[in-house]
Design a protein around this motif. Structure first.
Motif, PDB file in Angstrom:
ATOM      1  N   ARG A   1      55.343  65.830  64.772  1.00  0.00           N
ATOM      2  CA  ARG A   1      56.397  64.889  64.453  1.00  0.00           C
ATOM      3  C   ARG A   1      57.216  65.496  63.311  1.00  0.00           C
ATOM      4  O   ARG A   1      56.748  65.589  62.188  1.00  0.00           O
ATOM      5  CB  ARG A   1      55.798  63.542  64.047  1.00  0.00           C
ATOM      6  N   THR A   2      58.429  65.956  63.606  1.00  0.00           N
ATOM      7  CA  THR A   2      59.260  66.629  62.618  1.00  0.00           C
ATOM      8  C   THR A   2      59.854  65.621  61.641  1.00  0.00           C
ATOM      9  O   THR A   2      59.821  64.412  61.878  1.00  0.00           O
ATOM     10  CB  THR A   2      60.395  67.397  63.305  1.00  0.00           C
ATOM     11  N   PRO A   3      60.457  66.108  60.531  1.00  0.00           N
ATOM     12  CA  PRO A   3      61.042  65.175  59.558  1.00  0.00           C
ATOM     13  C   PRO A   3      62.088  64.247  60.153  1.00  0.00           C
ATOM     14  O   PRO A   3      62.104  63.058  59.865  1.00  0.00           O
ATOM     15  CB  PRO A   3      61.649  66.115  58.513  1.00  0.00           C
ATOM     16  N   GLU A   4      63.005  64.781  60.992  1.00  0.00           N
ATOM     17  CA  GLU A   4      64.073  63.944  61.538  1.00  0.00           C
ATOM     18  C   GLU A   4      64.437  64.315  62.968  1.00  0.00           C
ATOM     19  O   GLU A   4      65.306  63.682  63.556  1.00  0.00           O
ATOM     20  CB  GLU A   4      65.342  64.058  60.672  1.00  0.00           C
ATOM     21  N   ALA A   5      63.807  65.338  63.541  1.00  0.00           N
ATOM     22  CA  ALA A   5      64.214  65.845  64.856  1.00  0.00           C
ATOM     23  C   ALA A   5      63.293  65.389  65.973  1.00  0.00           C
ATOM     24  O   ALA A   5      63.297  65.955  67.065  1.00  0.00           O
ATOM     25  CB  ALA A   5      64.281  67.371  64.821  1.00  0.00           C
ATOM     26  N   GLY A   6      62.491  64.370  65.745  1.00  0.00           N
ATOM     27  CA  GLY A   6      61.625  63.848  66.790  1.00  0.00           C
ATOM     28  C   GLY A   6      60.366  64.667  66.981  1.00  0.00           C
ATOM     29  O   GLY A   6      59.971  65.471  66.128  1.00  0.00           O
ATOM     30  N   ASP A   7      59.715  64.485  68.117  1.00  0.00           N
ATOM     31  CA  ASP A   7      58.468  65.172  68.432  1.00  0.00           C
ATOM     32  C   ASP A   7      58.752  66.471  69.179  1.00  0.00           C
ATOM     33  O   ASP A   7      59.637  66.534  70.045  1.00  0.00           O
ATOM     34  CB  ASP A   7      57.572  64.288  69.293  1.00  0.00           C
TER      35      ASP A   7
ATOM     36  N   PRO B   1      57.670  51.821  44.838  1.00  0.00           N
ATOM     37  CA  PRO B   1      56.609  51.869  45.842  1.00  0.00           C
ATOM     38  C   PRO B   1      57.064  52.359  47.216  1.00  0.00           C
ATOM     39  O   PRO B   1      56.280  52.353  48.157  1.00  0.00           O
ATOM     40  CB  PRO B   1      56.170  50.394  45.922  1.00  0.00           C
ATOM     41  N   ASP B   2      58.311  52.765  47.373  1.00  0.00           N
ATOM     42  CA  ASP B   2      58.832  53.150  48.685  1.00  0.00           C
ATOM     43  C   ASP B   2      58.092  54.378  49.220  1.00  0.00           C
ATOM     44  O   ASP B   2      58.185  55.469  48.656  1.00  0.00           O
ATOM     45  CB  ASP B   2      60.329  53.455  48.566  1.00  0.00           C
ATOM     46  N   PRO B   3      57.354  54.247  50.339  1.00  0.00           N
ATOM     47  CA  PRO B   3      56.574  55.395  50.850  1.00  0.00           C
ATOM     48  C   PRO B   3      57.450  56.535  51.346  1.00  0.00           C
ATOM     49  O   PRO B   3      56.983  57.673  51.439  1.00  0.00           O
ATOM     50  CB  PRO B   3      55.757  54.785  51.994  1.00  0.00           C
ATOM     51  N   ALA B   4      58.720  56.248  51.674  1.00  0.00           N
ATOM     52  CA  ALA B   4      59.597  57.321  52.142  1.00  0.00           C
ATOM     53  C   ALA B   4      59.810  58.359  51.059  1.00  0.00           C
ATOM     54  O   ALA B   4      59.923  59.562  51.340  1.00  0.00           O
ATOM     55  CB  ALA B   4      60.938  56.747  52.602  1.00  0.00           C
ATOM     56  N   TYR B   5      59.858  57.922  49.796  1.00  0.00           N
ATOM     57  CA  TYR B   5      60.069  58.876  48.709  1.00  0.00           C
ATOM     58  C   TYR B   5      58.894  59.842  48.594  1.00  0.00           C
ATOM     59  O   TYR B   5      59.087  61.044  48.382  1.00  0.00           O
ATOM     60  CB  TYR B   5      60.273  58.138  47.384  1.00  0.00           C
ATOM     61  N   ARG B   6      57.680  59.334  48.741  1.00  0.00           N
ATOM     62  CA  ARG B   6      56.531  60.238  48.646  1.00  0.00           C
ATOM     63  C   ARG B   6      56.504  61.204  49.833  1.00  0.00           C
ATOM     64  O   ARG B   6      56.148  62.383  49.682  1.00  0.00           O
ATOM     65  CB  ARG B   6      55.226  59.448  48.584  1.00  0.00           C
ATOM     66  N   ARG B   7      56.910  60.736  51.001  1.00  0.00           N
ATOM     67  CA  ARG B   7      56.971  61.632  52.159  1.00  0.00           C
ATOM     68  C   ARG B   7      57.982  62.746  51.921  1.00  0.00           C
ATOM     69  O   ARG B   7      57.698  63.919  52.197  1.00  0.00           O
ATOM     70  CB  ARG B   7      57.334  60.833  53.412  1.00  0.00           C
ATOM     71  N   HIS B   8      59.150  62.395  51.383  1.00  0.00           N
ATOM     72  CA  HIS B   8      60.150  63.422  51.100  1.00  0.00           C
ATOM     73  C   HIS B   8      59.634  64.408  50.053  1.00  0.00           C
ATOM     74  O   HIS B   8      59.888  65.622  50.147  1.00  0.00           O
ATOM     75  CB  HIS B   8      61.441  62.776  50.599  1.00  0.00           C
ATOM     76  N   ALA B   9      58.946  63.911  49.023  1.00  0.00           N
ATOM     77  CA  ALA B   9      58.397  64.802  47.992  1.00  0.00           C
ATOM     78  C   ALA B   9      57.372  65.750  48.586  1.00  0.00           C
ATOM     79  O   ALA B   9      57.360  66.954  48.267  1.00  0.00           O
ATOM     80  CB  ALA B   9      57.776  63.972  46.866  1.00  0.00           C
ATOM     81  N   ARG B  10      56.515  65.236  49.438  1.00  0.00           N
ATOM     82  CA  ARG B  10      55.486  66.085  50.053  1.00  0.00           C
ATOM     83  C   ARG B  10      56.110  67.130  50.970  1.00  0.00           C
ATOM     84  O   ARG B  10      55.708  68.309  50.966  1.00  0.00           O
ATOM     85  CB  ARG B  10      54.498  65.209  50.830  1.00  0.00           C
ATOM     86  N   GLU B  11      57.081  66.722  51.779  1.00  0.00           N
ATOM     87  CA  GLU B  11      57.700  67.674  52.702  1.00  0.00           C
ATOM     88  C   GLU B  11      58.443  68.771  51.947  1.00  0.00           C
ATOM     89  O   GLU B  11      58.366  69.954  52.311  1.00  0.00           O
ATOM     90  CB  GLU B  11      58.644  66.928  53.647  1.00  0.00           C
TER      91      GLU B  11
ATOM     92  N   GLY C   1      48.014  63.850  61.694  1.00  0.00           N
ATOM     93  CA  GLY C   1      48.392  63.645  60.306  1.00  0.00           C
ATOM     94  C   GLY C   1      48.474  64.905  59.478  1.00  0.00           C
ATOM     95  O   GLY C   1      49.074  64.891  58.394  1.00  0.00           O
ATOM     96  N   VAL C   2      47.879  66.011  59.932  1.00  0.00           N
ATOM     97  CA  VAL C   2      47.903  67.254  59.176  1.00  0.00           C
ATOM     98  C   VAL C   2      49.311  67.854  59.223  1.00  0.00           C
ATOM     99  O   VAL C   2      49.955  67.899  60.266  1.00  0.00           O
ATOM    100  CB  VAL C   2      46.879  68.260  59.742  1.00  0.00           C
ATOM    101  N   MET C   3      49.812  68.319  58.072  1.00  0.00           N
ATOM    102  CA  MET C   3      51.130  68.932  57.996  1.00  0.00           C
ATOM    103  C   MET C   3      51.023  70.410  58.338  1.00  0.00           C
ATOM    104  O   MET C   3      50.197  71.132  57.784  1.00  0.00           O
ATOM    105  CB  MET C   3      51.728  68.747  56.608  1.00  0.00           C
ATOM    106  N   VAL C   4      51.887  70.848  59.258  1.00  0.00           N
ATOM    107  CA  VAL C   4      51.824  72.215  59.779  1.00  0.00           C
ATOM    108  C   VAL C   4      53.238  72.772  59.912  1.00  0.00           C
ATOM    109  O   VAL C   4      54.173  72.048  60.258  1.00  0.00           O
ATOM    110  CB  VAL C   4      51.128  72.242  61.166  1.00  0.00           C
TER     111      VAL C   4
ATOM    112  N   TYR D   1      47.023  67.807  50.786  1.00  0.00           N
ATOM    113  CA  TYR D   1      48.242  68.201  50.072  1.00  0.00           C
ATOM    114  C   TYR D   1      47.824  68.916  48.793  1.00  0.00           C
ATOM    115  O   TYR D   1      47.786  68.322  47.711  1.00  0.00           O
ATOM    116  CB  TYR D   1      49.109  66.983  49.761  1.00  0.00           C
ATOM    117  N   PRO D   2      47.500  70.199  48.869  1.00  0.00           N
ATOM    118  CA  PRO D   2      46.912  70.893  47.711  1.00  0.00           C
ATOM    119  C   PRO D   2      47.814  70.912  46.486  1.00  0.00           C
ATOM    120  O   PRO D   2      47.329  70.988  45.358  1.00  0.00           O
ATOM    121  CB  PRO D   2      46.661  72.310  48.237  1.00  0.00           C
TER     122      PRO D   2
END
Length: 607
Positions: A28-34, A460-470, A69-72, A103-104
């Motif tokens: 599942r990409t950031p914005e380009a779908g699966d 608390p917006d989870p989108a911000y943490r997702r953007h930080a991790r990506e 769920g693993v980021m690759v 997320y090391p």
């Protein structure tokens, strides 16, 4: 081949694993779908690693690691599939983390170790293993860490290196890094500074040419955009390392130089009538309105207004608690929220960055024209959240959140991850076109990581943490140079290092140690104290003549949300002390004839 894909090419896919079946898995990409990716018997895999860590091959564990769920990151050929589809093949995989450490870069110490490696690289590149002598400093450093034949020492790049070394000391307590920072600060004072005794102002030379046996001072800028002028940003960044070092040592000479430079800004760069700071002044008349300035005549820009805060002013306020600097910060941020957002009927989602004297946007200047620097937009969001912690204003948070929610579909690579460089501010056919290329530079990734980390810590917006991790994952996967050391200037959209022209260098007018050190320092601060809610240790080394207001050592690592972090414990020369204020995060320094070593521990307030 399918009509829509007449050629094959190789590309990068980033995302989180949705499913894995046999020789195929879906990301599942950031914005380009699966995207479904095909493994082969030659696909290799490695775990993402930090600077200084060895290659960690996990090819034999691919089936185990490709869990939901693993980021690759997957790189490999793309060619036409059946019925007009695209077939994505995995040549190599970078697995961001495993089940024990997904997320090391969020683990305590990741960014500390990275900064330690950066400091080692730049210390060795400039001075080898011997004594530190800034007479041997050179601006240009090759990718390998060796110096070029260029003999110019630029003031700003020395100060940026000083910032990096001072920050490395704060996180590690390594005395050698502080020695580099102090020697660099003294070299700036002795060689790069001009003191106007009549007006008690300090100007900083662009640099000095040390070819031959004598120094040749370069007062006005030698850089193309600013040639034969005194640009505000060069004076601003002359202070970046000095201020961080002053925080640690309290050196009164450094403080005097900083304050005299602030007086320069207020006397010659500030527009006292309409607000803000001019971008350039003439080196003879010291006027921002002189015709000799050409396209920089009577102009303001993002750097001349907004760069005060992150470069030195926030740290100066943290070190002194002086209300003069809080008011100056407030003024710069008020100018940002008032003038930089595009509020025209057909307005751009990106801020305006260049202005005439009356704050009319200038969309005809030089290379910028009507173009957006993605990193500057992100930098505004990041620093607005910092300032809001010191002086809450609805306008600050409103603009920060607007930028943070608007930018990802525009400035981030939707398939590969990472953030772009320049885009056209106005959309055409629904798209903001690239200005020259789709490459990604290191410092713009820094702005994204810090912006979304601080937003994660405040909201608390989870989108911000997702953007930080990506953003953190892309930076750590592709910008770290595991062969030569340090960080690449630029990578292609696919994460491959771009080693052409000045962008192949590790040291230049545009790249020194500052941005990557700032990232390490503040990413560790935000991640541990605000996101993970874990303690953090910092080191300081006040001199015997330390010039701190009230003899109070202020140890807050950044402007943090009120009531979220306390000073938990303090050791002075290894002995615990109770002479500190937990909430104010200040330490009362004892009288001493010897230099002190102060180690502090900060901890989040329990909820």
């Amino acid at each position: 081949m399918a009509a829509d894909l007449p050629i094959s090419f190789s590309d990068l896919i980033a995302g989180q694993v949705r499913e894995h079946r046999g020789s195929r898995f879906t990301l599942r990409t950031p914005e380009a779908g699966d995207v479904t990716i095909h493994l082969t018997d030659t696909t290799s895999a490695q775990l993402m690693r930090n600077l200084g860590q060895p290659y960690h091959d996990v090819t034999g564990r691919i089936a185990e690691l490709l869990r939901p769920g693993v980021m690759v990151f997957s790189y490999g050929p793309v060619y036409a599939g059946p019925q007009g589809t695209r077939h994505y093949q995995a040549d190599r995989l970078v697995v961001v983390g495993d089940e024990n450490d997904p997320y090391p870069f969020e683990a305590p110490g990741w960014w500390v170790r990275q900064l330690d490696q950066l400091a080692r690289f730049y210390r060795r590149s400039q001075f080898g293993d011997g004594p530190v002598d800034f007479a041997h400093y050179r601006t240009q450093i090759r990718a390998s860490g060796h110096k070029t034949a260029e003999h110019v020492q630029e003031t700003d790049t020395i100060s940026r290196m000083v910032y990096g070394m001072a920050s490395a000391y704060m996180l590690t307590g390594n005395q050698d890094y502080l020695d580099v920072a102090e020697r660099g600060s003294h070299y700036l004072h002795d060689h790069m500074r001009f003191h106007d005794e009549a007006e008690d102002l300090v100007y900083w030379y662009h640099g000095i040419d040390v070819a031959g046996t004598r120094e040749r001072k370069l007062f006005a800028s030698e850089f193309g955009d600013d040639y034969r002028a005194i640009p505000a940003y060069e004076q601003i960044y002359a202070l970046v390392g000095l201020t961080q070092t002053y925080r640690i040592t309290g050196d009164p000479v450094i403080r005097d130089d900083i304050e005299a430079t602030v007086r320069l800004f207020e006397r010659y760069f500030r527009d006292t009538r309409l607000g803000g700071y001019y971008s350039h002044i003439d080196p003879v008349t010291l006027s921002p309105h002189h015709d000799a300035l050409g396209p920089n005549h009577s102009r303001k820009n993002w750097n001349s207004v907004g760069d005060h805060a992150p470069a030195y002013l926030i740290n100066l306020y943290l070190a002194t608690g002086d209300e003069r600097y809080r008011r100056m910060l407030e003024h710069t941020f008020d100018m940002i929220v008032t003038h930089m957002p595009d509020r025209t009927p057909a307005g751009s989602p990106f801020v305006n960055e260049r202005f005439y004297a009356d704050w009319t946007p200038d969309h005809s200047w030089g290379w910028q024209q009507d173009r957006a620097v993605i990193g500057h937009n992100l930098k505004i969001a990041w620093n607005l959240m910092r300032m809001n912690a010191a002086l809450p204003k609805r306008e600050y948070t409103a603009l920060a959140h607007t930028i943070a929610t608007t930018l990802p579909p525009l400035g981030r690579d939707p398939q590969r991850g990472g953030w772009y460089d320049l885009l056209q501010r106005q959309a055409e056919d629904g798209r903001h076109a690239f200005v020259w290329h789709d490459r990604k530079t290191w410092w713009q990734q820094e702005q994204a990581i810090l912006a979304y980390l601080i937003l994660t810590g405040h909201t608390p917006d989870p989108a911000y943490r997702r953007h930080a991790r990506e953003a953190s994952a892309f930076y750590n996967a592709f910008f770290l140079d595991h062969d030569e050391g340090a960080v690449h200037f630029t990578v292609l959209a696919q994460g491959i290092p771009y080693l052409v022209g000045n962008e192949r260098l590790k040291g230049s007018h545009a790249m020194a140690m500052y941005h990557k050190a700032e990232l390490c320092y503040l990413a560790e601060v935000y991640t541990q104290l605000l996101v993970n809610r874990e303690p953090l240790d910092l080191w300081f080394s006040p001199r015997t003549d330390a010039s701190y207001p009230g003899q109070l050592l202020r140890v807050a690592p950044d402007i943090l949300p009120p009531g979220r972090v306390l000073l938990d414990r303090v050791h002075i020369d290894g002995a615990p002390t109770t002479a500190f204020d937990p909430e104010a995060m200040t330490v009362k320094l004892p009288q001493s004839s010897e230099r002190l070593t102060v180690k502090v521990r900060l901890r989040p307030v329990e909820e």
